[in-house]
Write an enzyme that holds these catalytic residues in place. Structure first.
Site, PDB file in Angstrom:
ATOM      1  N   HIS A  46       0.505  -1.110  -0.076  1.00 55.40           N
ATOM      2  CA  HIS A  46      -0.111  -0.142  -0.169  1.00 55.40           C
ATOM      3  C   HIS A  46       0.723   1.100   0.150  1.00 55.40           C
ATOM      4  CE1 HIS A  46      -4.311  -1.777   1.182  1.00 55.40           C
ATOM      5  NE2 HIS A  46      -3.640  -2.800   0.361  1.00 55.40           N
ATOM      6  N   HIS A  81      -1.634 -12.848  -2.503  1.00 60.34           N
ATOM      7  CA  HIS A  81      -3.126 -12.840  -1.302  1.00 60.34           C
ATOM      8  C   HIS A  81      -2.102 -14.588  -0.706  1.00 60.34           C
ATOM      9  CE1 HIS A  81      -5.894  -9.999  -3.015  1.00 60.34           C
ATOM     10  NE2 HIS A  81      -4.640  -9.459  -2.267  1.00 60.34           N
TER      11      HIS A  81
END
EC number: 1.11.1.21
Length: 727
Positions: free
Chosen positions: A93, A256
């Site tokens: 992020h 993920h």
């Protein structure tokens, strides 16, 4: 007067009250040209981060980071006893705000620790990740920036879970105030999406789909659980962040592979974000009243669960689970749309992150399922599933690109872990291996260039076109490499291809003649010659004005090849407007003067530097198409302060030529005779009070010498913006 009475009088502190911006919302924002000054930087003017980083024991930092991964803290317990997923998300992020449209965003400044990013909904609970890092930052202090530490922590998280990374380059310098030049969108509510028009056309230069998100809405477009529609959003967003389809699949599937989502209860239990949190919370936000508020009770995105078994281990589990099972749409405990695998085999059940006696079904977000149901992503994902080594390499390279994309050329990377392989997205320029030209050569070449028949305007415009592609945001562009002679730059309308070809042909002839005459290995590159030609032209224009000036010139640029130039990635560097050349490609929603400020900020210019460059470029006759707009002088190609003198002349009255007020005529106040024409960019220097104040400095009778010196300094700055070897 008592304290109580004084309080009731409504006394206010300095800096409060109604601001100029509130009175005049459309006021030109010049503040973005004066960010990050020494006044806000506690490190002091002599601090050199690169020098400090070189003293760092990087291996020791990495050892401490590896130890941190499994050092679970009671105040924010690690999922499965491992913080890896949290730190990967933090690093992702940090880097993921980058968008290639203007090169802004990214991990290069450590801005995740400042507003607004520290309080974006998509960054929920990353404040805890940074607090977990604080003891390590505190230990190594000035030798490692927050910007570098956040990315390094993500790398170490991957390594600690069995993944082999591609490499790490340090050199990211922290900022100490929010980056207000970055346009995050016009929405005034979190998760607003006014950025779309037509058939889901996303506003430029934005990449994220909603205000406060890094990428896409994981629940699907506007929360609608449609995997195919989500695939369209994923493709558009990742493309705007400089990722192709294969890199996108690798990043999503690789990222993920680790960690989980947090949505243990309703979001109504979650308190304000860090910027709105009470003083006593000391910069931590999102305090939850749901049970313990942490560990298995944590609420983050609202989604809940892990994608695969073994969420702290690198393996092929994500892709295996994605294609092995059918998926049913459910609501998370927080009420978010997500998908759970049906009829899950015991081997694929996920042990609860905080209660090993419980097992959970794997989950997928709507965005995850786009890798299975999007017709382009699906075959890529299946190929990766069948070829684990290819997948691992693709993820390693995509992760490296994600975390280094905004750092500019490889020469800026610091540390022992910089990979040896040169990558095309780094815009490689060959190393200079020949002897450089000396002072005598420079003087001789200047004379040859000025005698070549090329005009002052030709030389100035070409040097400017070459150097001004630089973007301080992601450190791309600039004169080094002479990519102005390559596709796509040679064909950009702003560069007037026919004129450019003539200038480059003449300079190339001079280059070849000089190089062929050398016997000791001395050479001059076309990149150097383009800049030298501009410098010679500026000196000649000053001489015509009666002044002898020397424009600094430092050789050392090299010429890049078309083979090592990703033409598609360079298209984003094409100026939609360049106020310094009075060019605008089309009519835009923002004004020409706003586009000028945007470009000046990318060129790292201050308001005075921008002002003096505009005044000089106009009298040097460097406009696009040789237009006379803003050429407020009767002696073009002569470096005088005439632009300012004539703009500020009260004997001239200005009127727009059309209703759109893009072009103006300046007429004699008494006779009505037409004297000048100008654009919005020209007239803003007499209209805006702050810019007029600067223009008046250069319009004074005693300012010619100051104007020349300041123009030369600003010109030299632009010509060398990409000379990181000189820093």
């Amino acid at each position: 007067m008592s304290a109580d009475n004084e309080s009731r009088t409504g006394r206010r502190a300095a800096g409060g009250g109604t601001s100029n911006r509130q009175w005049w919302p459309n006021q030109l924002n010049l503040h973005i040209l004066h960010q990050h000054s020494a006044l806000s930087n506690p490190m002091g003017g002599d601090f050199n981060y690169a020098d400090e980083f070189r003293k760092l024991d990087l291996a020791a930092v990495k050892k401490d980071l590896h130890a941190l991964m499994t050092d679970s803290q009671e105040w924010w317990p690690a999922d499965w006893g491992h913080y890896g997923g949290l730190f990967i998300r933090m690093a992702w992020h940090s880097a993921g705000t980058y968008r290639m449209g203007d090169g802004r965003g990214g991990a290069g400044s450590g801005s995740q620790r400042l507003a607004p990013l520290n309080s974006w909904p998509d960054n929920v609970n990353l404040d805890k990740a940074r607090r977990l890092l604080w003891p390590i930052k505190q230990k190594y202090g000035r030798k490692i920036s927050w910007a570098d530490l956040m990315i390094l922590a993500g790398n170490c998280a991957l390594e600690s879970m069995g993944f082999r990374i591609f490499g790490f380059g340090g050199g990211r310098v922290d900022v100490w105030e929010p980056e207000e030049d970055i346009y995050w969108g016009s929405e005034d509510t979190w998760l607003g999406d006014k950025r779309y028009s037509g058939d889901r056309d996303l506003e430029n230069p934005l990449a994220a789909v909603q205000m406060g998100l890094i990428y896409v809405n994981p629940e699907g477009p506007n929360g609608e659980p449609d995997p195919v529609a989500s695939g369209r959003d994923v493709r558009e967003t990742f493309a705007r962040m400089a990722m192709n389809d294969e890199e996108t699949v690798a990043l999503v599937a690789g990222g993920h592979t680790f960690g989980k989502c947090h949505g243990a209860g309703p979001a109504t239990h979650v308190g304000p974000e860090p910027e709105a949190a009470p003083l006593e919370d000391q910069g931590l936000g999102w305090k939850s009243t749901f049970r313990s508020g942490k560990g298995g009770d944590a609420i983050g995105s609202g989604l809940e669960g892990a994608w695969k078994p073994n969420p702290t281990t690198w393996d092929m589990g994500y892709l295996k689970v994605l294609f092995k099972y059918e998926w049913e749409l459910v609501k998370s405990p927080a009420g978010a749309n997500q998908w759970l695998a049906k009829d899950v085999a015991d081997e694929d059940m996920v042990v609860d992150a905080h209660d090993p006696s419980k097992k959970r079904r794997p989950m997928m977000t709507t965005a995850d399922l786009s890798l299975r149901f999007d017709p382009i992503y699906e075959p890529i994902a299946r190929r990766y599933l069948a070829n684990p080594e290819e997948f691992a390499d693709a993820f390693a390279r995509a992760w490296f690109k994600l975390t280094h994309r905004d750092m500019g050329p490889r020469s800026r990377y610091l540390g022992p872990d910089v990979p040896a392989e040169e990558l095309i997205w780094q815009d490689p320029v060959p190393a200079v291996t020949h002897q450089l030209i000396d002072r005598q050569d420079i003087a001789a070449l200047k004379g040859t260039i000025l005698a070549s028949g090329l005009s002052i305007a030709d030389l100035v415009a070409t040097a400017w076109a070459s150097a001004s592609t630089f973007r301080g945001s992601d450190k791309r562009g600039g004169a080094n490499g002479a990519r102005i002679r390559l596709a796509p730059q040679k064909d950009w309308a702003v560069n007037q291809p026919a004129r450019l070809a003539t200038v480059l042909q003449a300079l190339e002839g001079i280059r070849q003649e000089f190089n062929n005459a050398q016997s000791g290995g001395k050479q001059v590159s076309l990149a150097d010659l383009i800049v030298l030609g501009g410098c010679a032209a500026v000196e000649q224009a000053a001489k015509k004005a009666g002044h002898d000036v020397t424009v600094p010139f430092t050789p050392g640029r090299a010429d890049a090849s078309q083979e090592h130039t990703d033409a598609a990635s360079f298209t984003v560097l094409e100026p939609v407007a360049d106020g310094f050349r009075n060019y605008q490609k089309a009519k835009y929603a923002v004004t020409a003067e706003e586009l000028l400020i945007d470009r000046a900020q990318l060129l790292t210019l201050t308001a005075p530097e921008m002002t003096v460059l505009i005044g000089g470029m106009r009298v040097l006759n460097a406009n696009y198409g040789q237009s006379k707009h803003g050429v407020f002088t009767r002696q073009p190609e002569t470096l005088t302060n005439d632009f300012f003198v004539n703009l500020l002349d009260m004997g001239t009255v200005w009127q727009p030529t059309a209703a759109d007020k893009d072009l103006f005529e300046g007429r004699d106040r008494v006779s009505g005779e037409l004297k000048w024409t100008g654009t919005r960019v020209d007239l803003i220097f007499g209209s805006n009070s702050q810019l007029r104040a600067v223009a008046e400095v250069y319009g004074c009778a005693d300012s010619q010498e100051k104007f020349l010196n300041d123009f030369v300094a600003a010109w030299n700055k632009v010509m060398n913006l990409d000379r990181f070897d000189l820093a």
